[in-house]
Design a protein around this motif. Structure first.
Motif, short mmCIF file in Angstrom:
data_model
loop_
_atom_site.label_atom_id
_atom_site.label_comp_id
_atom_site.label_asym_id
_atom_site.label_seq_id
_atom_site.Cartn_x
_atom_site.Cartn_y
_atom_site.Cartn_z
N ARG A 64 -36.16 -80.87 14.81
CA ARG A 64 -36.37 -79.53 15.42
C ARG A 64 -35.26 -78.53 15.20
O ARG A 64 -34.42 -78.69 14.98
N GLY A 65 -35.98 -77.21 14.85
CA GLY A 65 -34.97 -76.19 14.42
C GLY A 65 -35.63 -74.95 15.13
O GLY A 65 -36.16 -75.13 16.20
N SER A 66 -35.19 -73.77 14.88
CA SER A 66 -35.75 -72.80 15.68
C SER A 66 -36.60 -72.05 14.61
O SER A 66 -36.58 -72.35 13.10
N SER A 98 -40.76 -74.41 12.13
CA SER A 98 -40.04 -74.62 13.34
C SER A 98 -39.04 -75.81 13.21
O SER A 98 -38.84 -76.21 14.18
N THR A 99 -39.07 -76.38 12.06
CA THR A 99 -37.86 -77.65 11.82
C THR A 99 -36.93 -77.27 11.09
O THR A 99 -36.93 -76.34 10.12
N LEU A 100 -35.80 -77.94 10.90
CA LEU A 100 -34.66 -77.84 10.06
C LEU A 100 -35.26 -78.26 8.73
O LEU A 100 -34.66 -77.85 7.75
N TYR A 133 -43.79 -79.76 21.70
CA TYR A 133 -42.14 -79.65 21.46
C TYR A 133 -41.80 -79.47 23.15
O TYR A 133 -40.93 -79.89 23.57
N SER A 139 -34.76 -79.91 21.66
CA SER A 139 -34.03 -79.06 21.31
C SER A 139 -33.59 -79.24 20.19
O SER A 139 -33.71 -80.10 19.24
N ILE A 140 -32.90 -78.06 19.54
CA ILE A 140 -32.60 -78.09 18.02
C ILE A 140 -31.82 -79.08 17.75
O ILE A 140 -30.77 -79.78 18.27
#
Length: 171
Positions: A64-66, A98-100, A133, A139-140
């Motif tokens: 998960r990323g921002s 929205s992922t790393l 999510y 969370s990130i």
């Protein structure tokens, strides 16, 4: 490959509803009710996606990323078409923005695939990803599994519970 194993384990969880070998690992699986996204994820996870040099493999294990900013992909095929025409097709990025694992740098490292998909389906998929999510409370930096199993309906698994992804056909 790891991607085939994750798809198999995800299907096992969905079909048996118990004795799931993935345990409490959050899973989102795109199925036949999101045909474009299911196809894009499947192709990219098995080296047939539209990556930077055309031979990259994307991962089913994501972090998960921002939300990444901008539309960096508008300058890359096939997204140039969507950027110029602004019609019924939009550019889809897998792994998700929205992922790393997503974004321009990963695309240039040959691990992100781009594909034109219907705008209507992309809107539904984005809402479904957000609900995943929220349900998984990711969370990130937290990992999850993303698969595509076109013969099953789309589903998510969070905290050991499997839920079908509800799609509002009227949207």
């Amino acid at each position: 490959s790891v991607n085939a194993l994750m798809a198999g384990l995800s299907a096992q969880c969905y079909l048996t509803k118990r004795k799931c070998f993935l345990g409490k690992v959050p899973v989102i699986s795109h199925g036949g009710d999101l045909p474009g996204h299911s196809l894009h994820i499947s192709l990219s996870q098995f080296a047939f996606g539209n990556t930077y040099n055309g031979f990259g493999v994307t991962s089913s294990i994501l972090f998960r990323g921002s939300r990444s900013g901008g539309s960096w992909y508008d300058k890359h095929p096939p997204c140039v078409y969507a950027a110029r025409n602004k019609g019924d097709m939009v550019c889809d990025e897998y792994p998700f923005a929205s992922t790393l694992n997503g974004g321009r740098l990963n695309y240039e490292n040959n691990t992100v695939s781009l594909m034109l998909l219907p705008r209507r389906e992309s809107g539904r998929q984005g809402a479904l990803l957000k609900s995943f999510y929220d349900d998984a409370r990711l969370s990130i930096g937290q990992p999850f599994v993303s698969t595509a199993i076109p013969v099953l309906p789309s589903f998510r698994m969070a905290n050991g519970r499997i839920r079908l992804l509800k799609i509002n056909a009227g949207r």
